[in-house]
Design a protein around this motif. Structure first.
Motif, PDB file in Angstrom:
ATOM      1  N   ASP A  43      34.723  39.142  43.254  1.00  0.00           N
ATOM      2  CA  ASP A  43      35.681  40.372  43.637  1.00  0.00           C
ATOM      3  C   ASP A  43      36.459  40.563  44.628  1.00  0.00           C
ATOM      4  O   ASP A  43      36.769  41.048  45.441  1.00  0.00           O
ATOM      5  N   ILE A  44      34.887  40.246  45.532  1.00  0.00           N
ATOM      6  CA  ILE A  44      35.108  40.312  46.788  1.00  0.00           C
ATOM      7  C   ILE A  44      36.108  39.454  47.580  1.00  0.00           C
ATOM      8  O   ILE A  44      37.251  39.818  48.429  1.00  0.00           O
ATOM      9  N   ILE A  45      36.568  38.526  47.145  1.00  0.00           N
ATOM     10  CA  ILE A  45      37.678  37.304  47.300  1.00  0.00           C
ATOM     11  C   ILE A  45      38.827  38.298  46.440  1.00  0.00           C
ATOM     12  O   ILE A  45      39.587  38.273  47.655  1.00  0.00           O
ATOM     13  N   ALA A  46      38.663  38.378  45.796  1.00  0.00           N
ATOM     14  CA  ALA A  46      39.492  38.924  44.985  1.00  0.00           C
ATOM     15  C   ALA A  46      40.488  39.796  46.061  1.00  0.00           C
ATOM     16  O   ALA A  46      41.376  40.644  46.774  1.00  0.00           O
ATOM     17  N   ILE A  47      39.235  41.209  46.544  1.00  0.00           N
ATOM     18  CA  ILE A  47      39.999  42.358  47.337  1.00  0.00           C
ATOM     19  C   ILE A  47      39.459  42.091  48.397  1.00  0.00           C
ATOM     20  O   ILE A  47      40.904  42.770  49.172  1.00  0.00           O
ATOM     21  N   ILE A  48      39.838  40.845  48.779  1.00  0.00           N
ATOM     22  CA  ILE A  48      39.902  40.327  50.481  1.00  0.00           C
ATOM     23  C   ILE A  48      41.242  40.327  50.395  1.00  0.00           C
ATOM     24  O   ILE A  48      42.611  39.901  51.410  1.00  0.00           O
ATOM     25  N   PHE A  49      41.802  39.435  48.854  1.00  0.00           N
ATOM     26  CA  PHE A  49      43.170  38.928  49.290  1.00  0.00           C
ATOM     27  C   PHE A  49      43.879  39.780  49.008  1.00  0.00           C
ATOM     28  O   PHE A  49      45.545  39.944  49.657  1.00  0.00           O
ATOM     29  N   ARG A  50      43.495  40.972  48.306  1.00  0.00           N
ATOM     30  CA  ARG A  50      44.390  42.099  48.148  1.00  0.00           C
ATOM     31  C   ARG A  50      44.664  42.450  49.785  1.00  0.00           C
ATOM     32  O   ARG A  50      45.778  42.889  50.029  1.00  0.00           O
ATOM     33  N   LYS A  51      44.108  43.273  50.356  1.00  0.00           N
ATOM     34  CA  LYS A  51      44.152  43.666  51.894  1.00  0.00           C
ATOM     35  C   LYS A  51      45.019  42.591  52.905  1.00  0.00           C
ATOM     36  O   LYS A  51      45.413  43.408  52.872  1.00  0.00           O
ATOM     37  N   TYR A  52      44.646  41.502  52.640  1.00  0.00           N
ATOM     38  CA  TYR A  52      45.229  41.303  53.696  1.00  0.00           C
ATOM     39  C   TYR A  52      46.745  39.730  53.353  1.00  0.00           C
ATOM     40  O   TYR A  52      47.350  39.702  54.236  1.00  0.00           O
ATOM     41  N   ARG A  53      46.060  39.473  52.434  1.00  0.00           N
ATOM     42  CA  ARG A  53      47.572  38.644  52.100  1.00  0.00           C
ATOM     43  C   ARG A  53      48.859  39.596  51.006  1.00  0.00           C
ATOM     44  O   ARG A  53      49.440  39.313  50.204  1.00  0.00           O
ATOM     45  N   GLY A  54      48.709  40.505  50.541  1.00  0.00           N
ATOM     46  CA  GLY A  54      48.807  41.664  49.489  1.00  0.00           C
ATOM     47  C   GLY A  54      48.687  41.050  47.896  1.00  0.00           C
ATOM     48  O   GLY A  54      49.320  41.646  46.924  1.00  0.00           O
ATOM     49  N   TYR A  55      48.297  40.470  47.598  1.00  0.00           N
ATOM     50  CA  TYR A  55      48.032  39.815  45.857  1.00  0.00           C
ATOM     51  C   TYR A  55      47.378  40.628  45.521  1.00  0.00           C
ATOM     52  O   TYR A  55      46.005  41.263  45.853  1.00  0.00           O
ATOM     53  N   SER A  56      47.694  40.927  44.268  1.00  0.00           N
ATOM     54  CA  SER A  56      47.080  41.775  43.258  1.00  0.00           C
ATOM     55  C   SER A  56      45.200  40.884  42.811  1.00  0.00           C
ATOM     56  O   SER A  56      45.162  40.151  42.730  1.00  0.00           O
ATOM     57  N   ILE A  57      45.024  42.149  42.193  1.00  0.00           N
ATOM     58  CA  ILE A  57      43.242  42.082  42.205  1.00  0.00           C
ATOM     59  C   ILE A  57      43.077  41.114  41.032  1.00  0.00           C
ATOM     60  O   ILE A  57      42.300  40.065  40.746  1.00  0.00           O
ATOM     61  N   GLY A  58      43.876  40.809  40.064  1.00  0.00           N
ATOM     62  CA  GLY A  58      43.475  40.875  38.966  1.00  0.00           C
ATOM     63  C   GLY A  58      44.463  38.532  38.998  1.00  0.00           C
ATOM     64  O   GLY A  58      43.882  38.808  38.453  1.00  0.00           O
ATOM     65  N   GLN A  59      45.605  39.034  39.532  1.00  0.00           N
ATOM     66  CA  GLN A  59      46.059  37.394  40.210  1.00  0.00           C
ATOM     67  C   GLN A  59      45.139  36.689  40.673  1.00  0.00           C
ATOM     68  O   GLN A  59      44.936  35.741  40.187  1.00  0.00           O
ATOM     69  N   THR A  60      44.388  37.030  41.506  1.00  0.00           N
ATOM     70  CA  THR A  60      43.591  36.468  42.501  1.00  0.00           C
ATOM     71  C   THR A  60      43.038  36.403  41.315  1.00  0.00           C
ATOM     72  O   THR A  60      41.593  35.565  41.399  1.00  0.00           O
TER      73      THR A  60
END
Length: 192
Positions: A43-60
């Motif tokens: 989950d932490i990786i997904a949150i980081i990708f959302r914050k800095y890359r704009g990808y949705s949490i579900g996609q990541t």
């Protein structure tokens, strides 16, 4: 988890179990994420990708778990891996739906010779703002005025009615806007 361990749903079919499991897992994770929390791990990786890359949490979440699942195919049953992929996909979609909630809006781009009339009707009847964009027709070579507006899902049928009652030969595209910030929409910009 201890309270839910004895609960039996009575579903024996693996496909239905994959769907139900994905739904429950996605709903739970979505609620945690929407509350600005995390259950740790991937989950932490997904949150980081959302914050800095704009990808949705579900996609990541889906892509990361898909890579892990692909690696596990070497040591597990292919059929179970495919059911797991279905469950992960459903979970990712539900996470994104819970995350966006009812905030999903529609962005409409309208090309019409009567752009001024359409914009006035949208502002007067739907009480939504509009923006004029300058365009240039590639085929016709003519200068065009485009109207861009953002409406809620329930306002979309009324928008179509307005546009095509004013200009039956108008052209309109509608796209989903996952996040909309500003006056009349979400005010907070602070997210994960």
């Amino acid at each position: 988890m201890a309270l839910l361990k004895p609960v039996k749903f009575g579903v024996e079919d693996l496909f239905l179990n994959a769907l139900l499991g994905g739904l429950i897992a996605g709903l739970g994770s979505g609620i945690v994420f929407r509350s600005k929390g995390s259950s740790g791990g991937l989950d932490i990786i997904a949150i980081i990708f959302r914050k800095y890359r704009g990808y949705s949490i579900g996609q990541t979440f889906f892509l990361i778990n898909l890579f892990i699942l692909a690696a596990s195919i070497l040591v597990t049953n292919l059929q179970l891996a495919l059911y797991s992929a279905i469950s992960i996909y459903v979970s990712a979609q539900v996470v994104d739906m819970v995350q966006s909630g009812l905030q999903v809006k529609r962005t409409a781009m309208i090309i019409s010779e009567k752009a001024d009339d359409i914009a006035a009707a949208i502002m007067h009847n739907l009480h939504r703002g509009c923006t004029f964009l300058d365009g240039h027709g590639a085929y016709s070579g003519k200068e065009k005025k485009l109207v861009m507006t953002i409406v809620g899902k329930s306002e979309l049928p009324r928008l179509k009615e307005i546009v095509f009652s004013i200009d039956p030969s108008g052209f309109m595209t509608v796209n989903e806007a996952i996040e909309v910030y500003g006056k009349g929409f979400r005010a907070e910009i602070h997210d994960f």
